[in-house]
Every structure is written in structure tokens, then in C-alpha cells.
Design an enzyme around this catalytic site. Sequence first.
Site, PDB file in Angstrom:
ATOM      1  N   TYR A  36     -11.950 -21.264  16.080  1.00  0.00           N
ATOM      2  CA  TYR A  36     -12.806 -20.088  16.188  1.00  0.00           C
ATOM      3  C   TYR A  36     -14.248 -20.468  15.834  1.00  0.00           C
ATOM      4  O   TYR A  36     -15.195 -20.136  16.550  1.00  0.00           O
ATOM      5  CB  TYR A  36     -12.279 -18.998  15.252  1.00  0.00           C
ATOM      6  CG  TYR A  36     -13.087 -17.724  15.265  1.00  0.00           C
ATOM      7  CD1 TYR A  36     -12.764 -16.690  16.134  1.00  0.00           C
ATOM      8  CD2 TYR A  36     -14.170 -17.561  14.408  1.00  0.00           C
ATOM      9  CE1 TYR A  36     -13.502 -15.517  16.152  1.00  0.00           C
ATOM     10  CE2 TYR A  36     -14.920 -16.394  14.416  1.00  0.00           C
ATOM     11  CZ  TYR A  36     -14.586 -15.374  15.290  1.00  0.00           C
ATOM     12  OH  TYR A  36     -15.323 -14.231  15.291  1.00  0.00           O
ATOM     13  N   SER A  82     -13.313  15.598   2.265  1.00  0.00           N
ATOM     14  CA  SER A  82     -12.428  14.854   1.372  1.00  0.00           C
ATOM     15  C   SER A  82     -11.025  15.452   1.492  1.00  0.00           C
ATOM     16  O   SER A  82     -10.793  16.349   2.294  1.00  0.00           O
ATOM     17  CB  SER A  82     -12.939  14.911  -0.060  1.00  0.00           C
ATOM     18  OG  SER A  82     -12.992  16.248  -0.469  1.00  0.00           O
ATOM     19  N   GLU A 113       0.149   8.138   6.407  1.00  0.00           N
ATOM     20  CA  GLU A 113      -0.739   6.970   6.419  1.00  0.00           C
ATOM     21  C   GLU A 113      -0.904   6.442   5.005  1.00  0.00           C
ATOM     22  O   GLU A 113      -0.850   7.197   4.052  1.00  0.00           O
ATOM     23  CB  GLU A 113      -2.136   7.388   6.931  1.00  0.00           C
ATOM     24  CG  GLU A 113      -2.111   8.116   8.248  1.00  0.00           C
ATOM     25  CD  GLU A 113      -3.510   8.544   8.712  1.00  0.00           C
ATOM     26  OE1 GLU A 113      -4.488   8.325   7.971  1.00  0.00           O
ATOM     27  OE2 GLU A 113      -3.592   9.083   9.829  1.00  0.00           O
ATOM     28  N   LYS A 115      -3.098   5.482   1.890  1.00  0.00           N
ATOM     29  CA  LYS A 115      -4.437   5.895   1.458  1.00  0.00           C
ATOM     30  C   LYS A 115      -5.137   4.669   0.906  1.00  0.00           C
ATOM     31  O   LYS A 115      -4.839   4.204  -0.193  1.00  0.00           O
ATOM     32  CB  LYS A 115      -4.372   6.989   0.406  1.00  0.00           C
ATOM     33  CG  LYS A 115      -5.751   7.537   0.073  1.00  0.00           C
ATOM     34  CD  LYS A 115      -5.671   8.775  -0.788  1.00  0.00           C
ATOM     35  CE  LYS A 115      -7.011   9.478  -0.889  1.00  0.00           C
ATOM     36  NZ  LYS A 115      -8.008   8.703  -1.596  1.00  0.00           N
ATOM     37  N   ASP A 117      -7.818   2.148  -0.622  1.00  0.00           N
ATOM     38  CA  ASP A 117      -8.740   2.298  -1.733  1.00  0.00           C
ATOM     39  C   ASP A 117     -10.010   1.504  -1.467  1.00  0.00           C
ATOM     40  O   ASP A 117     -10.205   0.407  -1.962  1.00  0.00           O
ATOM     41  CB  ASP A 117      -8.054   1.808  -3.012  1.00  0.00           C
ATOM     42  CG  ASP A 117      -8.574   2.536  -4.225  1.00  0.00           C
ATOM     43  OD1 ASP A 117      -9.380   3.479  -4.044  1.00  0.00           O
ATOM     44  OD2 ASP A 117      -8.185   2.178  -5.342  1.00  0.00           O
ATOM     45  N   TYR A 223     -10.213  -0.215   8.433  1.00  0.00           N
ATOM     46  CA  TYR A 223      -9.136   0.477   9.141  1.00  0.00           C
ATOM     47  C   TYR A 223      -9.614   1.871   9.528  1.00  0.00           C
ATOM     48  O   TYR A 223     -10.161   2.588   8.691  1.00  0.00           O
ATOM     49  CB  TYR A 223      -7.908   0.643   8.250  1.00  0.00           C
ATOM     50  CG  TYR A 223      -6.936  -0.502   8.325  1.00  0.00           C
ATOM     51  CD1 TYR A 223      -6.558  -1.039   9.552  1.00  0.00           C
ATOM     52  CD2 TYR A 223      -6.381  -1.034   7.166  1.00  0.00           C
ATOM     53  CE1 TYR A 223      -5.658  -2.089   9.625  1.00  0.00           C
ATOM     54  CE2 TYR A 223      -5.471  -2.084   7.220  1.00  0.00           C
ATOM     55  CZ  TYR A 223      -5.122  -2.607   8.458  1.00  0.00           C
ATOM     56  OH  TYR A 223      -4.237  -3.645   8.520  1.00  0.00           O
ATOM     57  N   LYS A 314      -0.881  11.043  -4.319  1.00  0.00           N
ATOM     58  CA  LYS A 314      -1.347   9.879  -5.088  1.00  0.00           C
ATOM     59  C   LYS A 314      -0.212   9.236  -5.880  1.00  0.00           C
ATOM     60  O   LYS A 314       0.706   9.918  -6.326  1.00  0.00           O
ATOM     61  CB  LYS A 314      -2.451  10.317  -6.070  1.00  0.00           C
ATOM     62  CG  LYS A 314      -3.639  10.975  -5.397  1.00  0.00           C
ATOM     63  CD  LYS A 314      -4.540   9.988  -4.708  1.00  0.00           C
ATOM     64  CE  LYS A 314      -5.502   9.336  -5.656  1.00  0.00           C
ATOM     65  NZ  LYS A 314      -6.743  10.032  -5.875  1.00  0.00           N
ATOM     66  N   CYS A 408       4.946 -28.264 -25.670  1.00  0.00           N
ATOM     67  CA  CYS A 408       5.713 -27.209 -25.019  1.00  0.00           C
ATOM     68  C   CYS A 408       6.517 -26.427 -26.056  1.00  0.00           C
ATOM     69  O   CYS A 408       7.261 -27.032 -26.837  1.00  0.00           O
ATOM     70  CB  CYS A 408       6.649 -27.823 -23.979  1.00  0.00           C
ATOM     71  SG  CYS A 408       7.808 -26.634 -23.284  1.00  0.00           S
ATOM     72  N   CYS A 411      10.447 -27.275 -25.359  1.00  0.00           N
ATOM     73  CA  CYS A 411      11.072 -28.589 -25.546  1.00  0.00           C
ATOM     74  C   CYS A 411      10.231 -29.543 -26.385  1.00  0.00           C
ATOM     75  O   CYS A 411      10.687 -30.632 -26.719  1.00  0.00           O
ATOM     76  CB  CYS A 411      11.380 -29.224 -24.200  1.00  0.00           C
ATOM     77  SG  CYS A 411       9.919 -29.798 -23.333  1.00  0.00           S
ATOM     78  N   CYS A 426       3.995 -28.185 -19.013  1.00  0.00           N
ATOM     79  CA  CYS A 426       4.849 -28.990 -19.873  1.00  0.00           C
ATOM     80  C   CYS A 426       5.212 -30.256 -19.106  1.00  0.00           C
ATOM     81  O   CYS A 426       5.543 -30.199 -17.933  1.00  0.00           O
ATOM     82  CB  CYS A 426       6.104 -28.186 -20.196  1.00  0.00           C
ATOM     83  SG  CYS A 426       7.447 -29.204 -20.773  1.00  0.00           S
ATOM     84  N   CYS A 432      13.178 -30.301 -20.169  1.00  0.00           N
ATOM     85  CA  CYS A 432      12.785 -28.989 -20.682  1.00  0.00           C
ATOM     86  C   CYS A 432      13.735 -27.886 -20.201  1.00  0.00           C
ATOM     87  O   CYS A 432      13.908 -27.676 -19.006  1.00  0.00           O
ATOM     88  CB  CYS A 432      11.354 -28.670 -20.255  1.00  0.00           C
ATOM     89  SG  CYS A 432      10.770 -27.088 -20.848  1.00  0.00           S
TER      90      CYS A 432
HETATM   91  S1  IVH Z   1      -8.636  11.304   5.970  1.00  0.00           S
HETATM   92  C1  IVH Z   1     -10.468  15.075   6.799  1.00  0.00           C
HETATM   93  N1  IVH Z   1      -7.071   9.231   5.742  1.00  0.00           N
HETATM   94  O1  IVH Z   1      -9.792   9.148   0.930  1.00  0.00           O
HETATM   95  C2  IVH Z   1      -9.835  14.002   6.038  1.00  0.00           C
HETATM   96  N2  IVH Z   1      -8.839   9.472   4.181  1.00  0.00           N
HETATM   97  O2  IVH Z   1      -9.993  11.570  -0.667  1.00  0.00           O
HETATM   98  C3  IVH Z   1     -10.755  12.929   5.754  1.00  0.00           C
HETATM   99  N3  IVH Z   1      -9.002   7.653   2.562  1.00  0.00           N
HETATM  100  O3  IVH Z   1     -13.052   9.959   1.860  1.00  0.00           O
HETATM  101  C4  IVH Z   1     -10.130  11.733   5.167  1.00  0.00           C
HETATM  102  N4  IVH Z   1      -7.305   6.487   3.326  1.00  0.00           N
HETATM  103  O4  IVH Z   1     -12.369   7.506   1.911  1.00  0.00           O
HETATM  104  C5  IVH Z   1      -8.119   9.885   5.232  1.00  0.00           C
HETATM  105  N5  IVH Z   1      -5.610   7.420   5.692  1.00  0.00           N
HETATM  106  C6  IVH Z   1      -6.676   8.083   5.186  1.00  0.00           C
HETATM  107  C7  IVH Z   1      -7.411   7.596   4.081  1.00  0.00           C
HETATM  108  C8  IVH Z   1      -8.487   8.330   3.602  1.00  0.00           C
HETATM  109  C9  IVH Z   1      -8.269   6.545   2.422  1.00  0.00           C
HETATM  110  C10 IVH Z   1     -10.119   8.016   1.681  1.00  0.00           C
HETATM  111  C11 IVH Z   1     -11.382   8.340   2.416  1.00  0.00           C
HETATM  112  C12 IVH Z   1     -11.696   9.761   2.047  1.00  0.00           C
HETATM  113  C13 IVH Z   1     -10.948   9.944   0.776  1.00  0.00           C
HETATM  114  C14 IVH Z   1     -10.575  11.378   0.573  1.00  0.00           C
END
Ligand code: IVH
Length: 671
Positions: A36, A82, A113, A115, A117, A223, A314, A408, A411, A426, A432
Site C-alpha cells: 500500500y 443526543s 448497534e 455504542k 466511545d 463508523y 449503557k 523468582c 522457584c 524467571c 520453576c
Molecule cells: S445515534 C439521534 N448511534 O452517543 C441519535 N449515537 O449519547 C443520535 N454514539 O452523540 C446518535 N454510538 O456520539 C448513535 N450507534 C450509535 C452511537 C452513538 C455512539 C454516541 C454519539 C452521540 C452520543 C449520544
Amino acid sequence: MPENIAVRIQKLREEINEHNYRYYVLDDPIISDAEYDRLMRELEELEKQYPELITPDSPTQRVGAEPSSAFPEVVHEVPMLSLANAFSDEEVIDFDRRVRERLKVDMVEYVAEPKLDGLAISLMYENGKLVTGATRGDGSRGEEVTANVKTIRAIPLQLRKKDYPPLIEIRGEVYMDKKGFEELNRRQLEKGEKTFANPRNAAAGSLRQLDPKITATRPLSFYCYGIGKVEGSELPGKHYDILMKIKSWGVPVSREIKVIQGIDACLEYYRKMAGKRPQLPYDIDGVVYKVNSIEQQERLGYVSRAPRWAIAHKFPAEEATTVIKDIDVQVGRTGALTPVARLEPVFVGGVTITNATLHNQDEIERKDIRIGDTVIVRRAGDVIPEIVRVIPEKRPRNARKFVMPKKCPVCGSDVLRAEGEAIARCTGGLYCQAQLIGTILHFASRRAMDIEGLGEKLVEQLVDRRMVKNVADLYYLSKHQLMSLERMGAKSADNLLQALEKSKSTTLGRFIYALGIREVGEATARSLAYHFGTLEKLENASKEALEEVEDVGPIVAAHIYTFFRQPQNKDIIEKLVKAGIHWPAIEVTEDKQPLKGKTFVLTGALESMTRDEAKEKLLALGAKVSGSVSKKTDYVIVGADPGSKAEKAKKLGVSMLNEKSFLRMLKELQG
Ligand code: IVH
């Protein structure tokens, strides 16, 4: 400018984009990193010679922009919302009930899905070209980080195929995987710069760099999990189908995303992901359930700044504060000494923990961990809990530093830490206790002494009951002793004794490999055997003499040298030889390697010997033996019922030998 240059440049860009797509979206790369890089370098070279051919979407233009002094503001026309959080099954069940009531249905189709971080990002594509990247900010206004976003290779600068809308805002999470995070922290440490507490902080800190050249060095990925503004064409009516469409345009979508029916399936998904979490290459802090039908989503609408059609489930808190009472050392199967913190018991992530691994001395120093410190511990899934950091304000006056023991703890052998290595080990080797089980299993394995039927359960019993204190003891077990073990009748005991007897007739190479000397794999063991010819010569070899062997550098030479200087190892070897382990003598003849440089492949069954024996013979004559046929193969030895290798050899025109001609060749060469 020659026209074929423009063609070549176009071809290179297409190829590079295709490889990006295979790597980031399909997770199925077909070329090595080095290949690549070669493509990238060729493209860069050509663009340097013909700058007029550079286009903004060329893969070389990811790190073009100059540092800026601030990030301009971006208004999100469709707000970036959010998610509401749920911390228990009950809260999720409530959510589903509310959804069903509003929709007046019995069962809802959800998309589940992971979530991720990291941090939310919006990517605006106009006519398939990435024009803006922006952070979420307060949901209505974010910061424009286009130059930084462009450095993330997982994010396409140009969408694939042609069925994308003229304008589409793709939303998702920018994250750093666990491996990239560890590497980044290691590099930061080397440079004397600040390290990051977790991958999320590292991702956020990396994306909000004013100099995109810095962002480019950070292992960020992306993603997609949704969309914002769309203009000019219709998208599918289901969330999942939209994601798949986006994936087909070359944008990464997590492969963990699933369509499921009803709330029970949601809870099942949650548990499955919780179990998978430690193995995932990236951090997740929960899962998200979304109503799949867009029409249903629209009917449900929003409440304050979160959709009614989605919820984040969560994982339980995984960090807690506690005190380090002491630091012990554990010895692993390879002899690695791992410091372990004994903690004031604390409830975290659903269980009480009392220990946390400290990995090694460097880690303790890096985090400046002392006995008596108050620390934050983290437990992710079922992995061993770790210390995140010390709370320096709470350090007591009498806090003590940890010192790695010189002997160690199991032993009493010397502890060695090789230069440039993080792990102290060791040197007790075969002697040992802590290393014993692993060592015996290695010793008995197929490519070593090949003791059939001596598996893990059996070895554990033998060691636990102190019937075997080193590998030599195996050969002194009586039938009576064996029959005292669980699930061991007269027949199995006989079988094992027979297997032990059979294993005594071996080769010097196998024997050396079986000893389990650090860094001495099969090939090195064999080279040692053919170089020195006898065990005695190897045992007495100086480090310099060892370094003369092919593939043996100063580090490996030191391992071998130290191994044979440990009195316990000498005893064990003597006992093994006394037990009757033997091998055919090797004639060491410096230039009697008539097959040097020739590569052989074996296929099908031979009558006069096993394939392994044939391999030994070829190796003794200096040949290389490979597992697959290629243009570089010199000869394929074809036994009875050969596999596809014979066909391939025929196709490639590689010389083939049947057993008879092979034996004739051996006879001639061995003289
Ligand atoms: S959907 C309308 N999908 O979580 C819904 N958010 O607490 C908008 N996040 O700001 C968010 N994985 O940064 C969605 N599979 C997922 C997610 C996701 C992580 C985060 C994202 C969002 C925060 C909300």
C-alpha cells in the site's frame, strides 16, 4: 506532459481507494501495508513531478492543509441530537412499552448497534465529495474540522458508486481503537508528552488539533451510524437499509449492527455485546436500540434534544476508587513476572474485585503507582481489572515504591530483564513450578516430543499432585501412579506409557525445541542441531559460537547460553537422556548442504517415511521446505493421493518427484 502519466495517476488513485475500501469497509484487505505504501509513494512522486495533476480528492491530499488558528463555527441545519440513557433492563422495557403504545403495535422492529466511545462527527458530501467535517458541539453549532477529518483514512474523500444523493450529511463516531490508543500513549511517553486517560479522550484530543499534520499521525477511525441533511434523492425507508446503502458508498459501518424483533431480542443483544466487549478492537460503553422504520421514527418524533425512537443501554460503571494494600508478583507460564496490586475490595462493573494487574515495572513507573495509593480501577467485561491512575492528592506519607524481586518468588531462580524489554522473567525454565504446566505442554506438543494424549487436564493433575516436578519426571511415571489420576483407567495409562516410550526416539532438533528455551522456535532449534551436531557441543557453546548459527543474534544467543548455565536445567537434561531419549547422530559437515537454496513442497502420503521425516531429511541437506507451491518452488514431492498442490505444481511447471526418485535423490546426496 505525457498522457500516460495522467492515466497512471488516475489508475493509482483508483487502486488506493479500492484498497482503502477493502481495508476499512469490507475488513478484507488483499495487499500488505508495505505494498500500500509503495502505491502511495509512487502517486506522491508523480504528483510532485506534475503538480498540475493534483486534485483535492487525491489520496495524497489528506494532509495538505496548513495549521489554523481556530476552528470556524458550523451550524447544523438538522440538529445533532443526543440519546436518552437506560441503565437497567427495566428502563429498556419501559422504553419499548412507550414506543409500542405510541405506535399502537405489539412488536417493534429495532436495529441494535454498539455504542462507540468516541466523538460524534458530521460529514457533508456534495456530489459525492467530502466538503465539510464538523464536531457536534452543542448539537446546533459545532466546529469545522474538515482538514483534520480528511486525514482519517477510513473516511472516503469521494463516495463510491454513483447512486448517492447530490447532498448528504453522514454522521457517525470518530474513535481510536484500543491498539492504536496503546501505541499512541507509548509514543507520547517516549517523546515526554502527555498521555491520554482513555481512547475517547485521545480521539477527541486528536481531532481537535489545530495542525492537521498532528491529527494525521493519530490512529483515528470512523463508523457511520446515521444521517443528517439529505437533498435531491430518496433514501430507503428503513434505518438499517440506509446504513447498508452508505456502506456501499465506501463508508465504514460496524459489522455488529443487527436488525432484531422486539424487546427480548434487544436484551439478548445487550448481553451478547457485553460478553464480546473485551474482544472488540474498540471501546464501547453500551448498545443503542433504534426503531428501524423511518416512518415510525417520524411518528414518534423527539422530546427535548433526544429522539423518542432510540435509547442507549449503557454498561454498568466500570471505574471505582480504592486503595492498594500491597503489590505481589505472579509468575506466568512463560516465566513472565507480573506485578499484581492487592486492593481493598471494591464493587465495580457488577462484581467485587480485589486484584488488579500492573503489567510490568515500566507501567508502574509510568503511572507512578505506590503501595498505599488511592487509585481508580477499571474493569472491562471479564478482562483482568486494571489501574487507570493514581489520585495523587490522596497519597499517604508512608506510601512505598514497588521493587521487582531479583529472585523468582516461586522457584528462587534469577530474574532477568533483557535490555529493551518490558517484561522481567524467571530464568528457572523447566525447574520453576509456575512455568511447569506450560513447559510440559510445550514439551509434549506434536512438533516437539509428540507425546500423544498428554493434554492440559492431565498435565494439570500431574503437576497439582506433585507427581511431575519437571519434564524428565514424565518418563519415570509408573502405571500405578497414572491410574490414581481422575478419569484414568488401566487402558489409558498403558496408552500414555506407550506414547511416552515412543516419544523417546526423536531428533536432536525436536529435542532442543522441546526444551522451550526462550526465542528458540522450531527452525532455530533445527539450525542449532545441524550446526553443533551434538547436544554436548551445544551445551558448552560460548555466546560467540552460538551467534555463528543462522538466525541466532545476540539476544537469542544469550537466552540459550543462560539456559544451559542453570544447574537445574542441566539436571533435567541428564535425567531425560538417562530415561532413554535418543536421536540419530548428525554429521556436521560444513559445506555438505547440497540442497542449500532449493525449496521443496511435500504432498500426499509417502510409503517409506512420514512427511515429517522426509522434511527432516531435506532440511538436513540444507533445503527449505514450504507448505505451499509457488513459482519459487524447485521441487514438489508427490506421494499417494496428492492434494491440489500437485495440480498447482503441474500448472506452474514445477518439477515433480515421486517417492522412488525422491529416495534415489536422497541416497545420492547422502553419499
Ligand atoms: S445515534 C439521534 N448511534 O452517543 C441519535 N449515537 O449519547 C443520535 N454514539 O452523540 C446518535 N454510538 O456520539 C448513535 N450507534 C450509535 C452511537 C452513538 C455512539 C454516541 C454519539 C452521540 C452520543 C449520544
